[in-house]
Motif scaffolding. Structure first.
Motif, PDB file in Angstrom:
ATOM      1  N   PHE A  81     -13.498   2.924  25.500  1.00 51.76           N
ATOM      2  CA  PHE A  81     -14.147   4.497  25.304  1.00 51.76           C
ATOM      3  C   PHE A  81     -13.988   5.377  26.862  1.00 51.76           C
ATOM      4  CE2 PHE A  81     -16.444   1.907  22.109  1.00 51.76           C
ATOM      5  CZ  PHE A  81     -15.969   2.598  21.182  1.00 51.76           C
ATOM      6  N   GLU A  82     -13.594   4.553  27.816  1.00 50.56           N
ATOM      7  CA  GLU A  82     -13.637   5.141  29.300  1.00 50.56           C
ATOM      8  C   GLU A  82     -12.155   6.098  28.981  1.00 50.56           C
ATOM      9  OE1 GLU A  82     -15.217   5.381  32.207  1.00 50.56           O
ATOM     10  OE2 GLU A  82     -16.903   4.865  31.014  1.00 50.56           O
ATOM     11  N   LYS A  83     -11.088   5.412  28.454  1.00 52.74           N
ATOM     12  CA  LYS A  83      -9.752   6.144  28.581  1.00 52.74           C
ATOM     13  C   LYS A  83      -9.802   7.020  27.136  1.00 52.74           C
ATOM     14  CE  LYS A  83      -7.433   2.349  31.104  1.00 52.74           C
ATOM     15  NZ  LYS A  83      -6.453   1.480  31.133  1.00 52.74           N
ATOM     16  N   GLY A  84     -10.606   6.525  25.896  1.00 51.72           N
ATOM     17  CA  GLY A  84     -10.183   7.252  24.856  1.00 51.72           C
ATOM     18  C   GLY A  84      -9.018   6.770  24.058  1.00 51.72           C
ATOM     19  N   THR A  85      -8.987   5.438  24.036  1.00 51.88           N
ATOM     20  CA  THR A  85      -7.728   4.723  23.569  1.00 51.88           C
ATOM     21  C   THR A  85      -8.174   3.704  22.515  1.00 51.88           C
ATOM     22  OG1 THR A  85      -7.336   3.354  25.349  1.00 51.88           O
ATOM     23  CG2 THR A  85      -5.993   5.393  25.234  1.00 51.88           C
ATOM     24  N   ILE A  86      -7.215   3.422  21.480  1.00 50.71           N
ATOM     25  CA  ILE A  86      -7.531   2.269  20.767  1.00 50.71           C
ATOM     26  C   ILE A  86      -6.091   1.426  20.667  1.00 50.71           C
ATOM     27  CG2 ILE A  86      -7.021   3.387  18.721  1.00 50.71           C
ATOM     28  CD1 ILE A  86      -8.876   1.418  17.311  1.00 50.71           C
ATOM     29  N   SER A  87      -6.060   0.086  20.824  1.00 49.69           N
ATOM     30  CA  SER A  87      -4.839  -0.646  20.936  1.00 49.69           C
ATOM     31  C   SER A  87      -4.777  -1.938  20.491  1.00 49.69           C
ATOM     32  CB  SER A  87      -4.370  -0.835  22.186  1.00 49.69           C
ATOM     33  OG  SER A  87      -3.235  -1.393  22.559  1.00 49.69           O
ATOM     34  N   ASN A  88      -3.939  -2.386  19.874  1.00 49.82           N
ATOM     35  CA  ASN A  88      -3.499  -3.960  19.454  1.00 49.82           C
ATOM     36  C   ASN A  88      -2.583  -4.735  20.225  1.00 49.82           C
ATOM     37  OD1 ASN A  88      -1.388  -2.715  18.398  1.00 49.82           O
ATOM     38  ND2 ASN A  88      -1.562  -3.609  16.254  1.00 49.82           N
ATOM     39  N   VAL A  89      -2.117  -3.936  21.320  1.00 52.96           N
ATOM     40  CA  VAL A  89      -1.201  -4.632  22.136  1.00 52.96           C
ATOM     41  C   VAL A  89      -1.861  -5.680  23.133  1.00 52.96           C
ATOM     42  CG1 VAL A  89       0.708  -4.075  23.991  1.00 52.96           C
ATOM     43  CG2 VAL A  89       0.057  -2.269  22.331  1.00 52.96           C
ATOM     44  N   HIS A  90      -2.773  -5.486  23.833  1.00 59.44           N
ATOM     45  CA  HIS A  90      -3.234  -6.392  24.656  1.00 59.44           C
ATOM     46  C   HIS A  90      -4.762  -6.484  24.417  1.00 59.44           C
ATOM     47  CE1 HIS A  90       0.510  -7.621  26.742  1.00 59.44           C
ATOM     48  NE2 HIS A  90       0.698  -6.355  26.736  1.00 59.44           N
ATOM     49  N   PRO A  91      -5.271  -6.853  23.436  1.00 55.93           N
ATOM     50  CA  PRO A  91      -6.781  -6.667  23.170  1.00 55.93           C
ATOM     51  C   PRO A  91      -7.694  -7.519  23.716  1.00 55.93           C
ATOM     52  CG  PRO A  91      -5.905  -7.772  21.150  1.00 55.93           C
ATOM     53  CD  PRO A  91      -4.638  -7.557  22.263  1.00 55.93           C
ATOM     54  N   PHE A  92      -7.711  -7.573  24.947  1.00 53.57           N
ATOM     55  CA  PHE A  92      -8.516  -8.304  25.853  1.00 53.57           C
ATOM     56  C   PHE A  92      -9.096  -7.701  27.146  1.00 53.57           C
ATOM     57  CE2 PHE A  92      -4.991 -10.719  24.383  1.00 53.57           C
ATOM     58  CZ  PHE A  92      -5.388 -11.397  23.437  1.00 53.57           C
ATOM     59  N   VAL A  93     -10.290  -7.995  27.344  1.00 49.66           N
ATOM     60  CA  VAL A  93     -10.863  -7.649  28.695  1.00 49.66           C
ATOM     61  C   VAL A  93     -11.398  -8.732  29.561  1.00 49.66           C
ATOM     62  CG1 VAL A  93     -12.852  -6.260  29.679  1.00 49.66           C
ATOM     63  CG2 VAL A  93     -11.461  -5.502  27.520  1.00 49.66           C
ATOM     64  N   SER A  94     -10.990  -8.811  30.789  1.00 48.03           N
ATOM     65  CA  SER A  94     -11.430  -9.831  31.552  1.00 48.03           C
ATOM     66  C   SER A  94     -12.830  -9.690  32.089  1.00 48.03           C
ATOM     67  CB  SER A  94     -10.767  -9.700  32.898  1.00 48.03           C
ATOM     68  OG  SER A  94     -10.874  -8.595  33.775  1.00 48.03           O
ATOM     69  N   GLY A  95     -13.632 -10.910  32.528  1.00 48.85           N
ATOM     70  CA  GLY A  95     -15.007 -10.980  32.549  1.00 48.85           C
ATOM     71  C   GLY A  95     -15.798 -11.234  31.609  1.00 48.85           C
ATOM     72  N   THR A  96     -17.153 -11.334  31.866  1.00 44.95           N
ATOM     73  CA  THR A  96     -18.071 -12.074  30.797  1.00 44.95           C
ATOM     74  C   THR A  96     -18.570 -10.565  29.833  1.00 44.95           C
ATOM     75  OG1 THR A  96     -18.630 -13.730  31.770  1.00 44.95           O
ATOM     76  CG2 THR A  96     -20.354 -12.944  30.506  1.00 44.95           C
ATOM     77  N   PRO A  97     -18.669 -10.558  28.689  1.00 46.27           N
ATOM     78  CA  PRO A  97     -19.327  -9.313  28.099  1.00 46.27           C
ATOM     79  C   PRO A  97     -20.632  -9.111  28.030  1.00 46.27           C
ATOM     80  CG  PRO A  97     -18.489 -11.004  26.366  1.00 46.27           C
ATOM     81  CD  PRO A  97     -18.208 -11.615  27.619  1.00 46.27           C
ATOM     82  N   ASP A  98     -21.039  -7.930  27.903  1.00 45.35           N
ATOM     83  CA  ASP A  98     -22.608  -7.767  28.170  1.00 45.35           C
ATOM     84  C   ASP A  98     -23.307  -8.255  26.884  1.00 45.35           C
ATOM     85  OD1 ASP A  98     -22.488  -6.642  30.743  1.00 45.35           O
ATOM     86  OD2 ASP A  98     -22.016  -4.513  30.080  1.00 45.35           O
ATOM     87  N   MET A  99     -22.604  -7.899  25.781  1.00 50.74           N
ATOM     88  CA  MET A  99     -22.974  -8.285  24.614  1.00 50.74           C
ATOM     89  C   MET A  99     -22.077  -8.833  23.594  1.00 50.74           C
ATOM     90  SD  MET A  99     -25.216  -5.823  21.777  1.00 50.74           S
ATOM     91  CE  MET A  99     -26.735  -5.783  22.698  1.00 50.74           C
ATOM     92  N   VAL A 100     -22.292  -9.672  22.646  1.00 54.28           N
ATOM     93  CA  VAL A 100     -21.387 -10.357  21.787  1.00 54.28           C
ATOM     94  C   VAL A 100     -22.209 -10.249  20.436  1.00 54.28           C
ATOM     95  CG1 VAL A 100     -20.229 -12.378  21.199  1.00 54.28           C
ATOM     96  CG2 VAL A 100     -20.137 -11.908  23.504  1.00 54.28           C
ATOM     97  N   LEU A 101     -21.557  -9.909  19.482  1.00 48.51           N
ATOM     98  CA  LEU A 101     -21.999  -9.683  18.274  1.00 48.51           C
ATOM     99  C   LEU A 101     -21.222 -10.404  17.218  1.00 48.51           C
ATOM    100  CD1 LEU A 101     -22.584  -5.714  17.977  1.00 48.51           C
ATOM    101  CD2 LEU A 101     -24.365  -7.492  18.237  1.00 48.51           C
ATOM    102  N   ARG A 102     -21.847 -11.595  16.587  1.00 50.34           N
ATOM    103  CA  ARG A 102     -20.760 -12.302  15.753  1.00 50.34           C
ATOM    104  C   ARG A 102     -21.292 -12.116  14.260  1.00 50.34           C
ATOM    105  NH1 ARG A 102     -22.448 -15.254  20.041  1.00 50.34           N
ATOM    106  NH2 ARG A 102     -20.778 -16.429  21.161  1.00 50.34           N
ATOM    107  N   TYR A 103     -20.041 -11.719  13.451  1.00 47.42           N
ATOM    108  CA  TYR A 103     -20.371 -11.178  12.130  1.00 47.42           C
ATOM    109  C   TYR A 103     -19.726 -12.279  10.994  1.00 47.42           C
ATOM    110  CZ  TYR A 103     -15.557  -9.484  12.341  1.00 47.42           C
ATOM    111  OH  TYR A 103     -14.159  -9.502  12.746  1.00 47.42           O
ATOM    112  N   LYS A 104     -20.289 -11.980   9.937  1.00 46.59           N
ATOM    113  CA  LYS A 104     -19.610 -12.558   8.645  1.00 46.59           C
ATOM    114  C   LYS A 104     -19.146 -11.439   7.831  1.00 46.59           C
ATOM    115  CE  LYS A 104     -22.565 -16.810   8.962  1.00 46.59           C
ATOM    116  NZ  LYS A 104     -23.659 -17.800   8.129  1.00 46.59           N
ATOM    117  N   LYS A 105     -18.278 -11.823   7.187  1.00 46.34           N
ATOM    118  CA  LYS A 105     -17.646 -11.287   6.064  1.00 46.34           C
ATOM    119  C   LYS A 105     -18.108 -11.069   4.626  1.00 46.34           C
ATOM    120  CE  LYS A 105     -13.107 -10.333   6.168  1.00 46.34           C
ATOM    121  NZ  LYS A 105     -11.654 -10.727   6.255  1.00 46.34           N
TER     122      LYS A 105
END
Length: 277
Positions: free
Chosen positions: A135-159
């Motif tokens: 949301f900083e760059k305004g991009t969506i990607s499936n090329v390298h869908p990773f971010v280094s570091g610890t997330p501030d929030m993790v939401l686990r979902y079920k389908k």
């Protein structure tokens, strides 16, 4: 007899071919308007990235080239409207800047098209890979869908019926269950039953608005605001809550409070990084 045998062999061959194929979307990066919806935009075509839809949908009055009639199916939109749809299938195609195999889409007439959206990419396609929403760059990607570091929030979902639901979440001291993650909803941070909001003494009425489904004229909703909100014991400013029947939904507005969001469809997790408040 020979014709029947040929048809049987042909169907068997196609079946074996499909079994051996893995549904995929080719790697790509797409820019979107940071103040609007998350979309795939290319070649003059815009698709909404919508985890609130379990089908991929095109607004079209004619069947696109390379697509063939497949089957009838039932669908439901955010307002709870049920409708019957016809699905179409393609072995391989490119729509806008999205290229991949084994597409299954639903067609709706163009009179239902809204704003600049030409179609909706639902979870049937989203599930094929992991995604990085920046949301900083305004991009969506499936090329390298990773971010280094610890997330501030993790939401686990079920389908459930192809949609993503967080089993439990605490909003301003109110325990909520079965919350739909809907990136196609942007009118407020959350949609909640009225009784949930009534338990929040600091929720103040903000305005009336309209929530639209795939093929309707809209449903009026009331939007409230909590100046100092709390979501799973994390503090957020000016959290907006809207009422719509008995549905509980987290919209894209809440996810935009973070700089990056990783949707890990393999682990069924949404990892939120760098809270911007």
């Amino acid at each position: 007899m020979k014709k029947l045998l040929f048809i049987i062999v042909f169907i068997a061959t196609v079946g074996l071919f499909l079994i051996g194929m893995k549904p995929k979307i080719n790697p790509f990066v797409s820019a979107f308007d940071k103040d609007g919806y998350v979309t795939f935009s290319g070649n003059g075509i815009n698709f909404l990235f919508d985890t609130g839809a379990n089908i991929t949908l095109l607004y079209a009055d004619t069947v696109p080239e390379s697509f063939y009639p497949f089957m009838q199916a039932d669908a439901k939109d955010i307002a709870g409207n049920d409708f019957s749809v016809k699905k179409y299938f393609s072995f391989y195609t490119c729509l806008g800047n999205i290229e991949g195999n084994l597409w299954t889409v639903v067609l709706l007439p163009r009179r239902f098209q809204w704003q600049h959206i030409h179609g909706v990419i639902g979870t049937d396609m989203i599930d094929r890979c992991n995604w990085l929403l920046d949301f900083e760059k305004g991009t969506i990607s499936n090329v390298h869908p990773f971010v280094s570091g610890t997330p501030d929030m993790v939401l686990r979902y079920k389908k459930e019926r192809g949609l993503y639901y967080v089993e439990e979440m605490e909003l301003n001291g109110v325990k909520c269950s079965h919350i739909l993650i809907d990136t196609g909803y942007d009118r407020s941070d959350f949609l909640l039953p009225k009784q949930d909001i009534e338990q929040m003494s600091d929720a103040c009425f903000l305005k009336k608005d309209t929530c639209y489904g795939f093929a309707d004229t809209g449903n009026e909703i009331s939007i409230y605001e909590v100046a100092q909100g709390e979501v799973n014991q994390m503090q957020f400013k000016n959290v907006t809550l809207a009422t719509l029947a008995s549905r509980r939904t987290m919209g894209i507005s809440f996810l935009k409070r973070f700089s990056q969001v990783v949707l890990d469809t393999r682990k069924q997790e949404i990892k939120c990084y760098c809270l911007k408040e």
